[in-house]
Scaffold this motif. Structure first.
Motif, PDB file in Angstrom:
ATOM      1  N   VAL A 311      41.938 -56.208 -36.749  1.00 24.27           N
ATOM      2  CA  VAL A 311      42.552 -55.910 -38.052  1.00 24.27           C
ATOM      3  C   VAL A 311      43.915 -56.608 -38.148  1.00 24.27           C
ATOM      4  CG1 VAL A 311      43.548 -54.077 -39.488  1.00 24.27           C
ATOM      5  CG2 VAL A 311      41.352 -53.708 -38.343  1.00 24.27           C
ATOM      6  N   ALA A 312      44.669 -56.568 -37.051  1.00 24.11           N
ATOM      7  CA  ALA A 312      46.013 -57.167 -37.070  1.00 24.11           C
ATOM      8  C   ALA A 312      45.943 -58.678 -37.263  1.00 24.11           C
ATOM      9  CB  ALA A 312      46.750 -56.815 -35.785  1.00 24.11           C
ATOM     10  N   VAL A 313      44.946 -59.323 -36.678  1.00 21.43           N
ATOM     11  CA  VAL A 313      44.814 -60.771 -36.866  1.00 21.43           C
ATOM     12  C   VAL A 313      44.581 -61.079 -38.345  1.00 21.43           C
ATOM     13  CG1 VAL A 313      43.412 -62.811 -36.345  1.00 21.43           C
ATOM     14  CG2 VAL A 313      44.000 -61.197 -34.520  1.00 21.43           C
ATOM     15  N   VAL A 324      43.796 -52.180 -53.719  1.00 26.88           N
ATOM     16  CA  VAL A 324      43.194 -51.476 -52.575  1.00 26.88           C
ATOM     17  C   VAL A 324      44.237 -50.647 -51.838  1.00 26.88           C
ATOM     18  CG1 VAL A 324      41.959 -51.752 -50.367  1.00 26.88           C
ATOM     19  CG2 VAL A 324      41.536 -53.363 -52.250  1.00 26.88           C
ATOM     20  N   ARG A 325      43.858 -49.424 -51.416  1.00 27.94           N
ATOM     21  CA  ARG A 325      44.684 -48.696 -50.455  1.00 27.94           C
ATOM     22  C   ARG A 325      43.926 -48.682 -49.139  1.00 27.94           C
ATOM     23  NH1 ARG A 325      42.057 -45.687 -54.059  1.00 27.94           N
ATOM     24  NH2 ARG A 325      41.155 -43.694 -53.390  1.00 27.94           N
ATOM     25  N   MET A 326      44.659 -48.966 -48.070  1.00 26.25           N
ATOM     26  CA  MET A 326      44.009 -49.104 -46.772  1.00 26.25           C
ATOM     27  C   MET A 326      44.588 -48.108 -45.773  1.00 26.25           C
ATOM     28  SD  MET A 326      43.698 -52.364 -44.216  1.00 26.25           S
ATOM     29  CE  MET A 326      42.377 -52.348 -42.994  1.00 26.25           C
ATOM     30  N   PHE A 327      43.680 -47.392 -45.081  1.00 28.25           N
ATOM     31  CA  PHE A 327      44.072 -46.419 -44.062  1.00 28.25           C
ATOM     32  C   PHE A 327      43.589 -46.893 -42.694  1.00 28.25           C
ATOM     33  CE2 PHE A 327      43.465 -44.238 -48.080  1.00 28.25           C
ATOM     34  CZ  PHE A 327      44.667 -43.566 -48.221  1.00 28.25           C
ATOM     35  N   ILE A 328      44.470 -46.798 -41.711  1.00 25.68           N
ATOM     36  CA  ILE A 328      44.097 -47.162 -40.346  1.00 25.68           C
ATOM     37  C   ILE A 328      44.368 -45.959 -39.457  1.00 25.68           C
ATOM     38  CG2 ILE A 328      44.568 -48.708 -38.399  1.00 25.68           C
ATOM     39  CD1 ILE A 328      45.525 -50.785 -40.530  1.00 25.68           C
ATOM     40  N   THR A 329      43.328 -45.500 -38.760  1.00 29.23           N
ATOM     41  CA  THR A 329      43.454 -44.321 -37.901  1.00 29.23           C
ATOM     42  C   THR A 329      43.190 -44.723 -36.451  1.00 29.23           C
ATOM     43  OG1 THR A 329      42.653 -42.921 -39.712  1.00 29.23           O
ATOM     44  CG2 THR A 329      42.662 -41.952 -37.498  1.00 29.23           C
ATOM     45  N   PRO A 330      44.263 -44.933 -35.652  1.00 21.27           N
ATOM     46  CA  PRO A 330      44.046 -45.190 -34.230  1.00 21.27           C
ATOM     47  C   PRO A 330      43.296 -43.975 -33.663  1.00 21.27           C
ATOM     48  CG  PRO A 330      46.346 -45.537 -34.835  1.00 21.27           C
ATOM     49  CD  PRO A 330      45.691 -44.841 -35.985  1.00 21.27           C
ATOM     50  N   ALA A 331      42.257 -44.219 -32.849  1.00 26.48           N
ATOM     51  CA  ALA A 331      41.423 -43.099 -32.420  1.00 26.48           C
ATOM     52  C   ALA A 331      42.196 -42.081 -31.594  1.00 26.48           C
ATOM     53  CB  ALA A 331      40.213 -43.615 -31.646  1.00 26.48           C
ATOM     54  N   THR A 332      43.097 -42.558 -30.739  1.00 32.10           N
ATOM     55  CA  THR A 332      43.787 -41.629 -29.831  1.00 32.10           C
ATOM     56  C   THR A 332      45.287 -41.911 -29.791  1.00 32.10           C
ATOM     57  OG1 THR A 332      43.682 -43.021 -27.861  1.00 32.10           O
ATOM     58  CG2 THR A 332      41.725 -41.700 -28.356  1.00 32.10           C
ATOM     59  N   HIS A 333      46.018 -40.996 -29.180  1.00 36.14           N
ATOM     60  CA  HIS A 333      47.463 -41.187 -29.043  1.00 36.14           C
ATOM     61  C   HIS A 333      47.789 -42.320 -28.094  1.00 36.14           C
ATOM     62  CE1 HIS A 333      49.013 -37.990 -31.575  1.00 36.14           C
ATOM     63  NE2 HIS A 333      47.811 -37.485 -31.372  1.00 36.14           N
ATOM     64  N   THR A 334      46.954 -42.519 -27.074  1.00 44.11           N
ATOM     65  CA  THR A 334      47.159 -43.638 -26.157  1.00 44.11           C
ATOM     66  C   THR A 334      47.006 -44.958 -26.911  1.00 44.11           C
ATOM     67  OG1 THR A 334      46.275 -42.289 -24.386  1.00 44.11           O
ATOM     68  CG2 THR A 334      46.341 -44.654 -23.997  1.00 44.11           C
ATOM     69  N   ILE A 335      45.987 -45.007 -27.773  1.00 45.09           N
ATOM     70  CA  ILE A 335      45.761 -46.233 -28.551  1.00 45.09           C
ATOM     71  C   ILE A 335      46.913 -46.445 -29.538  1.00 45.09           C
ATOM     72  CG2 ILE A 335      44.262 -47.246 -30.332  1.00 45.09           C
ATOM     73  CD1 ILE A 335      41.876 -45.955 -28.766  1.00 45.09           C
ATOM     74  N   LEU A 336      47.380 -45.370 -30.146  1.00 49.42           N
ATOM     75  CA  LEU A 336      48.517 -45.481 -31.069  1.00 49.42           C
ATOM     76  C   LEU A 336      49.740 -46.059 -30.346  1.00 49.42           C
ATOM     77  CD1 LEU A 336      49.945 -44.906 -33.778  1.00 49.42           C
ATOM     78  CD2 LEU A 336      50.315 -42.553 -32.997  1.00 49.42           C
ATOM     79  N   ALA A 337      49.987 -45.556 -29.143  1.00 47.09           N
ATOM     80  CA  ALA A 337      51.145 -46.035 -28.373  1.00 47.09           C
ATOM     81  C   ALA A 337      50.974 -47.511 -28.001  1.00 47.09           C
ATOM     82  CB  ALA A 337      51.325 -45.181 -27.115  1.00 47.09           C
ATOM     83  N   GLU A 338      49.740 -47.852 -27.613  1.00 42.99           N
ATOM     84  CA  GLU A 338      49.490 -49.238 -27.222  1.00 42.99           C
ATOM     85  C   GLU A 338      49.625 -50.168 -28.433  1.00 42.99           C
ATOM     86  OE1 GLU A 338      46.135 -49.212 -24.624  1.00 42.99           O
ATOM     87  OE2 GLU A 338      46.068 -51.400 -24.509  1.00 42.99           O
ATOM     88  N   ALA A 339      49.143 -49.705 -29.587  1.00 45.38           N
ATOM     89  CA  ALA A 339      49.256 -50.507 -30.812  1.00 45.38           C
ATOM     90  C   ALA A 339      50.731 -50.711 -31.169  1.00 45.38           C
ATOM     91  CB  ALA A 339      48.514 -49.830 -31.953  1.00 45.38           C
ATOM     92  N   ALA A 340      51.550 -49.704 -30.879  1.00 45.08           N
ATOM     93  CA  ALA A 340      52.986 -49.834 -31.138  1.00 45.08           C
ATOM     94  C   ALA A 340      53.588 -50.879 -30.200  1.00 45.08           C
ATOM     95  CB  ALA A 340      53.675 -48.482 -30.960  1.00 45.08           C
ATOM     96  N   LYS A 341      53.216 -50.779 -28.918  1.00 49.58           N
ATOM     97  CA  LYS A 341      53.752 -51.728 -27.921  1.00 49.58           C
ATOM     98  C   LYS A 341      53.386 -53.174 -28.245  1.00 49.58           C
ATOM     99  CE  LYS A 341      53.315 -48.856 -23.999  1.00 49.58           C
ATOM    100  NZ  LYS A 341      52.303 -48.562 -22.989  1.00 49.58           N
ATOM    101  N   GLU A 342      52.172 -53.362 -28.743  1.00 48.19           N
ATOM    102  CA  GLU A 342      51.713 -54.722 -29.040  1.00 48.19           C
ATOM    103  C   GLU A 342      52.210 -55.229 -30.383  1.00 48.19           C
ATOM    104  OE1 GLU A 342      47.547 -55.505 -28.615  1.00 48.19           O
ATOM    105  OE2 GLU A 342      47.473 -54.674 -26.580  1.00 48.19           O
ATOM    106  N   VAL A 347      52.637 -55.024 -38.038  1.00 48.15           N
ATOM    107  CA  VAL A 347      51.769 -55.857 -38.885  1.00 48.15           C
ATOM    108  C   VAL A 347      51.128 -55.002 -39.978  1.00 48.15           C
ATOM    109  CG1 VAL A 347      49.666 -57.275 -38.921  1.00 48.15           C
ATOM    110  CG2 VAL A 347      51.313 -57.498 -37.026  1.00 48.15           C
ATOM    111  N   PHE A 348      50.618 -53.812 -39.571  1.00 48.15           N
ATOM    112  CA  PHE A 348      49.942 -52.937 -40.546  1.00 48.15           C
ATOM    113  C   PHE A 348      50.927 -52.509 -41.640  1.00 48.15           C
ATOM    114  CE2 PHE A 348      47.155 -51.319 -36.783  1.00 48.15           C
ATOM    115  CZ  PHE A 348      46.469 -52.526 -36.769  1.00 48.15           C
ATOM    116  N   ALA A 349      52.127 -52.109 -41.217  1.00 46.33           N
ATOM    117  CA  ALA A 349      53.119 -51.622 -42.183  1.00 46.33           C
ATOM    118  C   ALA A 349      53.526 -52.735 -43.147  1.00 46.33           C
ATOM    119  CB  ALA A 349      54.336 -51.081 -41.448  1.00 46.33           C
ATOM    120  N   GLU A 350      53.769 -53.925 -42.599  1.00 50.25           N
ATOM    121  CA  GLU A 350      54.200 -55.037 -43.454  1.00 50.25           C
ATOM    122  C   GLU A 350      53.104 -55.480 -44.425  1.00 50.25           C
ATOM    123  OE1 GLU A 350      57.643 -56.793 -40.456  1.00 50.25           O
ATOM    124  OE2 GLU A 350      55.788 -57.941 -40.727  1.00 50.25           O
TER     125      GLU A 350
END
Lengths: 426, 173
Positions: A311-313, A324-342, A347-350
Motif C-alpha cells: 500500500v505504501a509503495v 474516496v475515503r480510505m481506511f488502513i487497519t494494521p492487524a496488530t500492535h506489533t505491525i502498527l509499531a513496525e509500520a511506524a518504524k518503517e 506515507v499513509f497520513a500524507e
C-alpha cells in the motif's frame, strides 16, 4: 504399521490421545481456546444460566477484544467492561484487552502463542488463519461453552484437499489474488468440511505473512479449516523467536487426500470478488472503471506488513482520490509499531488515508468506517455479503491490498499492473 | 439401546435446500428465535407454504445434496425438530450437521442416492440407530451410515441444551 496420515489427522491424533483418521467422530482436547469480544460476554451469561462458575483449564483460554477495540457506543464500552470482569472471574490465562494485542487471528502467531501442531478451538469462523504457522484452528459456535465447561466437544475429523504451489507470482499479484482464484476454482461440494492444505516450492516465494491470506479464504466456500504444511520458512520463523522447530506436523507420503491440485503462481492475474459473494471471483480487469467511494485495507485476511508495504509503495507521492475515503487497519500492535518504524504511517497520513486501531477494522460489520447506502467499497475484508459494511444496498468488492490502494488513488477499480506500470514492486 | 424408528409418509425435496428462505424465513435467524412453538409454523414454508399444516410428527423428510446450505443458522433445523419429523439427506453442509444434532433432529446425513429411492407420499420406515431404510410402498430396503453413538445420544436426549445439562450433571462443575 500405522496408515499414512494427513497433517490434520496427525494434529487431531495428538489432541485426541489416539490415532484417528478422517471421518471419525472424536473429542480432542484443544491446546488453546479463543473467544472474541463480541461473544465473550454472551458466553459468560450462558455459563451463568447453567450454573457453571469455573472453566476447565483457564490457563489455555484466550479472550481478545479485536472486533470492536475502539468502543464508539455506550453499549460497546459496557460489553468491554463485562469481558474484563469475566476474564478476571474465570482466571483467563490470555486476556488481550484494548490496545494489547490487536487481531486475535494474527498476533497469537506473531508472538508464538499459537505454534505448529496445536489444535485451537475458537468462537469465530476465521480461526483457520492459524494454519499459517501449521496449527489447526477449528471454529465452533454455541458449543464453545462445552469446551470451557467440560474441556472438549465432538469433532468429525476432516478430510484434506491438498494444494501444491509452484512458480512465482508476477509483480503486483499477491497471495490474496491466488487465494481468491482458488476458491472460485474449487467445487464447494468437494471442499465442504475439509482442511485445505498448502505445500510446494511456490510457498517459499511468498512473504511469510502472506500465509494468513491463504488460510483465511477456503472457509468461505465451506472448508472446515486450512493449513500450510510447515516448511523451512516455518522453522526459520520459529527459530528467530527462540521457539522449537522440531516435530513439525507434515502429511505422510501416501496420506489420503480427497483432492490434489497443482497451481503455477506465475499464471495468476490480479483477482477481484464481485458482489455479493467472496467466491464470485473474476480478473480485476473485468471490473475496471467501476467508481469507488470507500477503500479499506485490513482484516484477518490482510493488514500484515507485506500488505502495508505494498500500500505504501502505491500511496508514496500520491493522494487518495478526492471522492474516496480510505481506511488502513494494521492487524496488530506489533505491525502498527513496525509500520511506524518503517515510515509507512507517514506515507499513509500524507496520502490522506486514515489509520485505525489494530483489530478487525471496518470488516467487523462496519461498526467503524461503514459505507453509506448505494456506495461502492473495494477492500481486503473477508466477505462481501450485502450489509457486511452497513447498508445492504452498498456494493462490496474484495481484492488484494495493492489493488485496493490503486483503486483508492484512481477513484475507480484498476488493474494494479497497469496502474503501477514502470514502478518496482514492494 | 433405545430404538429410534420412524414410520410414515415421506416428503422428498431436491438438492441445495437453503437454511435461510427454504427451511426458515431469514428474519427468525436475524432475531435469534429458538422457541420451537414459534418456528414450527414457518418450518420449510419456503419450499411449501402449507407444509406445517400437512406434515405429521413421525413423517420423514428426504433431502438431496448440500442440504441446509448457506449461512449455518440453526433456525431451519430447529423448525424441522419442531415438526417432529426425521431427516435423510444425500449430503449436508458443514455446520448444518452440527446444527441438526444440536437441534435434536433424528438424521441420516450421508444417504447417497436416497432421493431416487422414494417419491413424496411413499410410506417409509427408518431406523436411525442402524441406518436401515425401508420403502414399504415399493418393497425396497437400503442401508445407510447411521450417526455415531455419541451424536445419537445428543439427538435422543433432545439436542444441545439438554446434552449440556447432562454433561454438567456428570462432571458436577
Amino acid at each position: 504399521m500405522t496408515a499414512p496420515q494427513t497433517t490434520t489427522e496427525k494434529i487431531l491424533s495428538r489432541a485426541a490421545g489416539r490415532l484417528v483418521s478422517a471421518g471419525e467422530i472424536i473429542e480432542p482436547t484443544p491446546d488453546l481456546v479463543v473467544v472474541h469480544d463480541w461473544y465473550a460476554a454472551t458466553l459468560a451469561s450462558l455459563l451463568d444460566k447453567f450454573g457453571v462458575d469455573k472453566v476447565i483449564a483457564p490457563e489455555k483460554v484466550m479472550f481478545v477484544t479485536d472486533h470492536e477495540p475502539l468502543a464508539v457506543t455506550p453499549e460497546a464500552a459496557i460489553r468491554q467492561k463485562k469481558v474484563r470482569e469475566y476474564a478476571r472471574k474465570y482466571g483467563i490465562g490470555h486476556f488481550f484487552d484494548v490496545g494489547r494485542g490487536g487481531h486475535g487471528h494474527i498476533f497469537p502467531v506473531e508472538m508464538g502463542l499459537v505454534r505448529p501442531g496445536m489444535y485451537v478451538a475458537a468462537y469465530d469462523t476465521h480461526v483457520p488463519n492459524y494454519g499459517a504457522i501449521g496449527a489447526l484452528g477449528v471454529p465452533f459456535l454455541t458449543e464453545i461453552a462445552d469446551v470451557l465447561a467440560f474441556g472438549s466437544v465432538w469433532l468429525r475429523v476432516p478430510q484434506t484437499v491438498h494444494v501444491r504451489l509452484h512458480g512465482r507470482l508476477e509483480r503486483w499479484v499477491t497471495a490474496r489474488d491466488f487465494a481468491q482464484k482458488l476458491i472460485a476454482d474449487l467445487d464447494p461440494e468437494v471442499v465442504d468440511y475439509t482442511t485445505v492444505e498448502f505445500s510446494g516450492p511456490g510457498l517459499a516465494t511468498l512473504p511469510f505473512d502472506a500465509r494468513f491470506a491463504l488460510c483465511n479464504t477456503p472457509l468461505e466456500i465451506g472448508a472446515k479449516s486450512a493449513i500450510v504444511v510447515p516448511d523451512a520458512l516455518t522453522s526459520e520463523f520459529l527459530v528467530s523467536r527462540g521457539l522449537s522447530a522440531s516435530d513439525l506436523p507434515v502429511s505422510d507420503p501416501g496420506a489420503q487426500f480427497i483432492l490434489e491440485i497443482e497451481y503455477d503462481l506465475g499464471a495468476i492475474a490480479p483477482q477481484i470478488a464481485l458482489p455479493p459473494r467472496p467466491d464470485n471471483v473474476a480478473p480485476v480487469m473485468s471490473a475496471s472503471g467501476m467508481r469507488v467511494q470507500h477503500a479499506f485495507v485490513g482484516s484477518c485476511a490482510s493488514g500484515v506488513m507485506s500488505d502495508l508495504r505494498a500500500v505504501a509503495v502505491v500511496l508514496n507521492g500520491r493522494r487518495v482520490h478526492p471522492d474516496v475515503r480510505m481506511f488502513i487497519t494494521p492487524a496488530t500492535h506489533t505491525i502498527l509499531a513496525e509500520a511506524a518504524k518503517e515510515g509507512l504511517l507517514q506515507v499513509f497520513a500524507e496520502a490522506g488515508a486514515v489509520v485505525t486501531a489494530p483489530g478487525c477494522g471496518p470488516c467487523a460489520a462496519g461498526r467503524i468506517g461503514p459505507v453509506a447506502p448505494g456506495e461502492v467499497s473495494i477492500n481486503t475484508g473477508t466477505r462481501n455479503d450485502p450489509g457486511r459494511l452497513g447498508p445492504a444496498d452498498a456494493q462490496i468488492y474484495l481484492a488484494s491490498a495493492a489493488t485496493v490502494a490503486c483503486a483508492a488513488v484512481a477513484g475507480e477499480i484498476v488493474d494494479p499492473r497497469e496502474f503501477m506500470a514502470g514502478e518496482a514492486a514492494a | 439401546m433405545d430404538q429410534l424408528i420412524f414410520k410414515g409418509p415421506c416428503w422428498v425435496f431436491g438438492d441445495n435446500i437453503g437454511n435461510d428462505g427454504d427451511l426458515m424465513p431469514l428474519r427468525f435467524a436475524i432475531g435469534r428465535e429458538t422457541r420451537l412453538e414459534v418456528l414450527r409454523e414457518y418450518a420449510m414454508t419456503g419450499l411449501d407454504p402449507e407444509l406445517p399444516k400437512r406434515i405429521r410428527p413421525g413423517d420423514l423428510v428426504i433431502g438431496g445434496r448440500r442440504f441446509a446450505q448457506g449461512n449455518p443458522h440453526i433456525q431451519g433445523l430447529l423448525g424441522i425438530r419442531a415438526l417432529g419429523v426425521g431427516l435423510l439427506v444425500e449430503s449436508i453442509q458443514r455446520g448444518s450437521l452440527r446444527n441438526a444434532v444440536n437441534a435434536g433432529v433424528p438424521i441420516l446425513p450421508f444417504c447417497r442416492g436416497v432421493s431416487s429411492e422414494a417419491t413424496t407420499g411413499d410410506v417409509v420406515e427408518v431406523d436411525f440407530c442402524t441406518g436401515v431404510f425401508r420403502n414399504l410402498s415399493r418393497g425396497t430396503e437400503r442401508k445407510y451410515e447411521p450417526l455415531p453413538k455419541q451424536l445419537l445420544d445428543v439427538v435422543r436426549i433432545g439436542g444441545w441444551e439438554a446434552n449440556f445439562r447432562r454433561r454438567l450433571a456428570m462432571v458436577g462443575n
